[in-house]
Design a protein around this motif. Structure first.
Motif, mmCIF file in Angstrom:
data_model
loop_
_atom_site.group_PDB
_atom_site.id
_atom_site.type_symbol
_atom_site.label_atom_id
_atom_site.label_comp_id
_atom_site.label_asym_id
_atom_site.label_seq_id
_atom_site.Cartn_x
_atom_site.Cartn_y
_atom_site.Cartn_z
ATOM 1 N N GLY B 4 8.081 18.646 -1.180
ATOM 2 C CA GLY B 4 8.897 17.485 -0.832
ATOM 3 C C GLY B 4 10.197 17.921 -0.169
ATOM 4 N N ALA B 5 10.966 16.927 0.325
ATOM 5 C CA ALA B 5 12.208 17.243 1.043
ATOM 6 C C ALA B 5 13.205 17.989 0.162
ATOM 7 C CB ALA B 5 12.816 15.957 1.574
ATOM 8 N N ALA B 6 13.267 17.630 -1.112
ATOM 9 C CA ALA B 6 14.256 18.263 -1.986
ATOM 10 C C ALA B 6 13.897 19.700 -2.332
ATOM 11 C CB ALA B 6 14.423 17.440 -3.268
ATOM 12 N N ASP B 7 12.629 20.069 -2.114
ATOM 13 C CA ASP B 7 12.233 21.466 -2.384
ATOM 14 C C ASP B 7 12.895 22.420 -1.399
ATOM 15 O OD1 ASP B 7 10.611 20.735 -4.534
ATOM 16 O OD2 ASP B 7 8.982 20.189 -3.173
ATOM 17 N N ASN B 8 13.354 21.874 -0.295
ATOM 18 C CA ASN B 8 14.024 22.702 0.715
ATOM 19 C C ASN B 8 15.527 22.860 0.428
ATOM 20 O OD1 ASN B 8 14.269 24.156 3.141
ATOM 21 N ND2 ASN B 8 14.830 22.308 4.279
ATOM 22 N N ALA B 338 8.182 0.171 22.656
ATOM 23 C CA ALA B 338 6.915 0.888 22.425
ATOM 24 C C ALA B 338 6.246 0.429 21.127
ATOM 25 C CB ALA B 338 7.176 2.395 22.367
ATOM 26 N N GLY B 339 6.998 -0.257 20.285
ATOM 27 C CA GLY B 339 6.441 -0.775 19.034
ATOM 28 C C GLY B 339 6.099 0.308 18.037
ATOM 29 N N LYS B 340 6.764 1.450 18.142
ATOM 30 C CA LYS B 340 6.455 2.557 17.222
ATOM 31 C C LYS B 340 7.515 2.667 16.129
ATOM 32 C CE LYS B 340 4.422 5.541 20.738
ATOM 33 N NZ LYS B 340 4.779 6.682 21.599
ATOM 34 N N CYS B 341 7.052 2.871 14.951
ATOM 35 C CA CYS B 341 7.995 3.097 13.846
ATOM 36 C C CYS B 341 7.717 4.471 13.254
ATOM 37 C CB CYS B 341 7.829 2.016 12.788
ATOM 38 S SG CYS B 341 9.058 2.133 11.501
ATOM 39 N N PRO B 342 8.628 5.412 13.438
ATOM 40 C CA PRO B 342 8.335 6.774 12.998
ATOM 41 C C PRO B 342 8.456 6.993 11.487
ATOM 42 C CG PRO B 342 10.483 6.682 14.027
ATOM 43 C CD PRO B 342 9.938 5.308 14.096
ATOM 44 N N LYS B 343 8.934 6.030 10.773
ATOM 45 C CA LYS B 343 9.132 6.198 9.331
ATOM 46 C C LYS B 343 8.323 5.159 8.542
ATOM 47 C CE LYS B 343 12.060 8.477 7.611
ATOM 48 N NZ LYS B 343 12.061 9.870 7.090
ATOM 49 N N THR B 344 8.090 5.461 7.280
ATOM 50 C CA THR B 344 7.412 4.504 6.400
ATOM 51 C C THR B 344 8.452 3.561 5.799
ATOM 52 O OG1 THR B 344 5.823 6.209 5.843
ATOM 53 C CG2 THR B 344 5.917 4.288 4.375
ATOM 54 N N ILE B 345 8.296 2.287 6.105
ATOM 55 C CA ILE B 345 9.247 1.305 5.564
ATOM 56 C C ILE B 345 8.504 0.395 4.590
ATOM 57 C CG2 ILE B 345 10.769 -0.630 6.147
ATOM 58 C CD1 ILE B 345 11.170 0.656 8.899
ATOM 59 N N ARG B 346 8.953 0.397 3.373
ATOM 60 C CA ARG B 346 8.339 -0.476 2.362
ATOM 61 C C ARG B 346 9.190 -1.718 2.098
ATOM 62 N NH1 ARG B 346 7.072 3.537 -2.588
ATOM 63 N NH2 ARG B 346 5.069 4.404 -1.953
ATOM 64 N N HIS B 347 10.489 -1.508 2.179
ATOM 65 C CA HIS B 347 11.388 -2.625 1.863
ATOM 66 C C HIS B 347 12.497 -2.706 2.902
ATOM 67 C CE1 HIS B 347 9.618 -3.272 -2.082
ATOM 68 N NE2 HIS B 347 9.606 -1.956 -2.221
ATOM 69 N N ARG B 348 12.869 -3.938 3.173
ATOM 70 C CA ARG B 348 14.002 -4.160 4.093
ATOM 71 C C ARG B 348 15.173 -4.644 3.226
ATOM 72 N NH1 ARG B 348 12.533 -5.071 9.546
ATOM 73 N NH2 ARG B 348 14.184 -6.616 9.810
ATOM 74 N N ALA B 349 16.205 -3.819 3.164
ATOM 75 C CA ALA B 349 17.318 -4.133 2.239
ATOM 76 C C ALA B 349 18.596 -4.491 2.984
ATOM 77 C CB ALA B 349 17.578 -2.940 1.325
ATOM 78 N N ILE B 350 19.326 -5.438 2.402
ATOM 79 C CA ILE B 350 20.699 -5.709 2.841
ATOM 80 C C ILE B 350 21.585 -4.885 1.911
ATOM 81 C CG2 ILE B 350 22.492 -7.465 3.157
ATOM 82 C CD1 ILE B 350 20.070 -7.991 4.907
ATOM 83 N N ILE B 351 22.472 -4.105 2.512
ATOM 84 C CA ILE B 351 23.378 -3.271 1.696
ATOM 85 C C ILE B 351 24.741 -3.949 1.699
ATOM 86 C CG2 ILE B 351 24.259 -0.937 1.306
ATOM 87 C CD1 ILE B 351 21.260 -0.830 1.568
ATOM 88 N N LEU B 367 15.620 5.708 2.181
ATOM 89 C CA LEU B 367 14.434 5.579 3.040
ATOM 90 C C LEU B 367 13.397 6.652 2.718
ATOM 91 C CD1 LEU B 367 13.154 4.027 5.376
ATOM 92 C CD2 LEU B 367 14.379 5.478 6.975
ATOM 93 N N ASP B 368 13.865 7.867 2.542
ATOM 94 C CA ASP B 368 12.918 8.969 2.319
ATOM 95 C C ASP B 368 12.284 8.931 0.935
ATOM 96 O OD1 ASP B 368 13.354 9.864 4.825
ATOM 97 O OD2 ASP B 368 14.829 11.390 4.272
#
Lengths: 408, 512
Positions: B4-8, B338-351, B367-368
């Motif tokens: 995973g990312a944190a392993d780095n 292009a309609g491409k989304c390079p990331k996985t989005i599960r939720h759309r949040a207002i911060i 996000l990650d």
């Protein structure tokens, strides 16, 4: 000294926000206007059939509900007011006159409004924006805000007479009240005063928390009583101080000082004598509203005022009070979580000491101070330090370190 | 098992063991932009080497700037495609502008050049502004440099290095300031107490922006800084017409003060030009918001709000910033088209509420780790009205409005309804499915309406996650604790499993 006339009545009146005099005035058709800040000109809330009540929350206990709505890092005064409103203790209010000057305070009325906490079909509110420096355009803004957000709704929705004549009549009554306090304040200058700090605090509070017209007759009699009162044969006061700080409506604070034999010779806190209990001079060639607003803006001592002249003016007022009332030191009290007084206390505790040569003690406190041993200890220590300074001054050749070494 | 990312990340410091692999194209782009950043930094360092070394030794906060490459990597972590490109371009523009300003500051700094005639001359042409006053006003003095006084010693270091505020906050508290006040003004007070503000400028415009704590810290700063100063009193009830005349009068009064102090005449044409550039910058911002309303929000996170704050405050009316905006928007628009989304989005949040400076890459983590995309942030939404430059009066009104709706202030002032109602509006507007509410423990104005937010969300059936933070004091609430609040909410309320398990809990307390 024998008990002051009406003091027990005053104590009873301070037991609740909607006290007997407030209820009597309401029954007689009065419009109860609550407020919390010097930015709201008290005298204007006493026009016509309106009457002012400076809001308090006596006997405050648990603040659990307000902690949920307002978080636990908010000043105790605002949370206590919210809690009291939530419990139904503010239902007597017809109008809440507030100012967006301290954000925590304005959030009280916003919460009350949005949660519909006041069970009174006539209830209304007004919030003013007020400048934090003195300027001609600032005066203009302030007058317009007071007129638009306070006087207009009072006139239109409650039929309160806010004419120039009504304002002048309110000022006359206010000035009579202030004249009484000016005379009582003079008594505090004596070496062995005829009035105790606790008594003065009670008188001051009751004058803010009750309808002026109904409290005046009692205060007149109290003044008469004071004129004739005999002080104790020997003064037992160890030190005289000026108390400066934020909102303070718990007279137990003065009692704690009194028990430490520390005399409050003058005060400069919200709900106190300076500013607020000085007569307002009025001329005939200018609208009364303009003069009153200018008076409240110029005499305002809130640390929110940012300009250098006001910052310096606040310190000079403390110095002048200390001189006039022959105080030995200054106590700066800050309600916990009050941002304005948090900074003001920090800086002025040092500045007054180093630049004005005034022994100064800074303290923070809860809204309710009753039984605060910590506060008593700090005051006690301060009183001792003042006494020690006096000894050093009276006996400059006295070698205190040598004495300490001998274990005396 | 897949790493995973944190392993780095190295435990504690969270420094990456190696640069993040983002695929060939994105890794190459990222690397080249990283090299571009080094180019900017080396050019700056080499331009005044002695002065810059002196500054590093004179000012404790200057150390934080040495960690900028790591900071940029951190707030770009996990990003791909247009988001990565937008972020890197914004950041490198920022680096370029900040290094230029630091050169001006250090060249004029009397702490670094005591008795220098050259520095004295430079200072005659430097106007200092409270950092929360947008610098647009200063554009009417084209021969002067307007510097946001606390921006460079305080605000930026607090983002770059989470530990930078701690020493100064401690100094304030040793001085006697209560620990419950907001860390931002407390940090500023600490800088003043430590005498760690550069000694620059011919005058200072202070203000009541954005809150009660900021009003009061000015008192301590004024005493220490010792410049001729004037308060620009910006009204609070900014939605009301009745306060607008006062707001304009205050700006005119401030201009009069600056004319007096600089000995220069205010150039209204220069101001007009700058306002027109600012309008274009704002329009570019509107385009970005529009793109984030689509199913493929191309540009989110701290590189967005950090840039917006910087643009709104420091480089408003600057054509170079506008050029960067347009470049970034072209990149973003291509991805949306292009309609491409390079990331996985599960939720759309207002911060909502002010973000934590001490955890600027919090959005990247959201996000990650959980697939929470920050489609709209309160801190990104301010000063969003165009200035009518047709007459001097309309321009002044527009400027006054911009000041009243400045960073943080646009929502925290004007009545609680401003902040509360806008939240529900944005929730609908951005088709969000959750709210992430920052519970900034020392922000009393927002803390005092906690219950209204809670009950409003409950009434509307909106999942709202509260995340405790203390703006820029990691000793009160750490990054790990902030993540913990989200983890509990996502598992217990949203019944989710993490996208990257390694990111759920890791140690980065010692990280810059």
């Amino acid at each position: 000294m024998k008990d002051l006339k009406h003091i027990h009545l005053y104590e009873a009146l301070l037991e609740q926000t909607a006290n007997d005099l407030v209820r009597a005035e309401k029954d007689a058709g009065g419009i109860a206007v609550g407020y919390t800040c010097y930015y709201i000109p008290e005298v204007l809330l006493n026009c016509g059939k309106a009457f002012s009540v400076r809001l308090r929350a006596p006997k405050t206990g648990s603040l659990d509900i307000s902690q949920y709505y307002m978080s636990s890092f908010i000043c105790g005064y605002t949370r206590a007011l919210f809690e009291r409103a939530f419990e139904g203790g503010m239902n007597f209010l017809d109008f809440y006159a507030s100012s967006d000057t301290c954000q925590q305070m304005v959030r009280v009325v916003e919460n009350i409004r949005d949660l519909g906490l006041i069970d009174n079909p006539r209830f209304g509110w007004g919030i003013i924006d007020a400048p934090l420096k003195i300027s001609p355009h600032g005066n203009k803004l302030y007058i317009e805000q007071v007129r638009e957000h306070l006087l207009r709704p009072l006139a239109e929705n409650y039929g309160v007479d806010v004419s120039d004549e009504a304002i002048r009549a309110a000022v006359r009554e206010h000035n009579e009240l202030c004249a009484i306090f000016e005379e009582i304040s003079e008594l505090r200058k004596a070496d062995n005063p005829r009035i105790t700090p606790r008594e003065f605090h009670i008188l001051s509070l009751v004058s803010y928390a009750s309808p002026t017209a109904r409290i005046l007759p009692y205060l007149r009699e109290t003044l008469e009583d004071l004129r004739a009162r005999e002080a104790d044969p020997v003064s037992h006061w160890r030190a005289r101080v000026v108390v400066v700080g934020s909102e303070l409506d718990d007279y137990d604070f003065s009692e704690i000082l009194e028990n430490c034999r520390c005399y409050i010779a003058a005060d400069r806190y919200c709900f106190g004598a300076y500013p607020g209990r000085q007569q307002i001079p009025l001329r005939n060639d200018e609208p009364a509203l303009d003069q009153v607003c200018r008076w409240y803006l110029e005499t305002n001592q809130c640390p929110r005022f940012m300009s250098q002249d006001k910052i310096k003016g606040r310190r000079e007022l403390i110095r002048d009070l200390a001189r006039e009332y022959r105080a030995d030191g200054v106590v700066i009290e800050q309600a916990k979580f009050c941002d304005f007084w948090g900074y003001e206390r920090t800086l002025n505790t040092q500045v007054l000491q180093e630049e004005y040569g005034l022994p100064t003690q800074g303290i923070d406190r809860e809204y309710v101070v009753r039984g605060s041993g910590q506060l008593a200890t700090r005051i006690q220590a301060f009183v001792e330090s003042i006494e020690f300074k006096k000894m050093q001054k009276d006996h400059p050749d006295h070698d205190s370190t040598a004495e300490e070494g001998t274990g005396r | 098992m897949k790493k995973g990312a944190a392993d780095n990340l190295i435990k504690g410091t969270a420094i990456e063991r190696h640069r993040e692999w983002r695929g060939l194209r994105d890794t190459t782009y990222d690397y080249l932009q990283w090299c571009r950043l080094w180019g900017i930094l080396i050019k700056w360092a080499a331009s005044h080497p002695v002065q810059n070394v002196k500054a590093v030794f004179r000012y404790r906060w200057m150390f934080s700037y040495l960690t900028v490459p790591s900071f940029f990597d951190r707030i770009c972590s996990g990003q791909r495609g247009a988001g990565l490109r937008g972020a890197r371009n914004n950041l490198n523009y920022l680096a370029s502008d900040v290094t230029g300003t630091l050169t001006t500051i250090f060249s004029a700094d009397m702490h670094l050049h005591p008795g220098s005639k050259r520095a004295e001359e430079l200072n005659k042409r430097i106007i200092c502004l409270d950092e929360l006053l947008p610098a647009l006003l200063g554009k009417g003095f084209p021969d002067c440099k307007t510097i946001l006084f606390q921006e460079y010693p305080m605000y930026l270091p607090s983002l770059i290095n989470q530990h930078s505020p701690v020493h100064y906050i401690e100094q304030s508290e040793i001085y006697g300031l209560p620990a419950d006040v907001c860390p931002l003004p407390s940090f500023e007070a600490g800088l003043a107490i430590e005498d760690d503000f550069p000694k620059i400028g011919c005058c200072m415009l202070t203000s009541n922006m954005p809150c009660d704590g900021s009003i009061m810290t000015s008192m301590i700063q004024d005493r220490r800084i010792g410049l001729p100063s004037q308060v620009l009193n910006v009204p609070l009830r900014w939605k009301e017409d009745e306060v607008q005349d006062y707001a304009v009068q205050e700006i005119l009064s401030a201009i009069g003060f600056l004319e007096e102090q600089t000995g220069l005449k205010y150039d209204w044409d220069a101001l007009k030009q700058a306002c027109e550039v600012w309008n274009e910058q704002n329009k570019a911002k509107f385009e970005k918001w529009e793109m984030n309303r689509t199913e493929i929000p191309p540009h989110t996170g701290s590189t967005v709000w950090l840039y917006r704050i910087f643009e709104h405050q420091a480089v408003c009316g600057d054509p170079k910033a506008l050029a960067n905006d347009r470049k970034v928007n072209r990149i973003l628009a291509r991805q949306v088209a292009a309609g491409k989304c390079p990331k996985t989005i599960r939720h759309r949040a207002i911060i909502w509420n002010t973000p934590a400076n001490n955890y600027a890459n919090f959005n990247n983590w959201l996000l990650d780790c959980w697939g929470i995309e920050s489609v709209c942030e309160m801190i990104d939404l301010h000063g969003a009205e165009l200035i009518d430059t047709s007459t001097r009066e309309s321009m002044l009104r527009g400027l006054a409005n911009m000041y009243q709706t400045s960073t943080m202030r646009a929502h925290t002032k004007g009545g609680s309804e401003v902040m509360i109602d806008a939240l529900w509006e944005k929730y609908e507007e951005y088709d969000a499915d959750m709210i992430l509410m920052f519970d900034q423990i020392s922000c009393k104005g927002v803390g005092a309406i906690n219950g209204l937010f809670e009950e409003g969300a409950q009434r509307r059936g909106i999942p709202m996650c509260r995340v405790r933070q203390d703006l820029m004091d990691p000793t009160s609430i750490s990054r790990r604790e902030m993540r913990g609040d989200v983890n509990v909410f996502m598992q217990a309320v949203m019944n989710e499993t993490p996208l990257d398990l390694s990111l759920v809990d890791f140690d980065d307390d010692e990280s810059w």
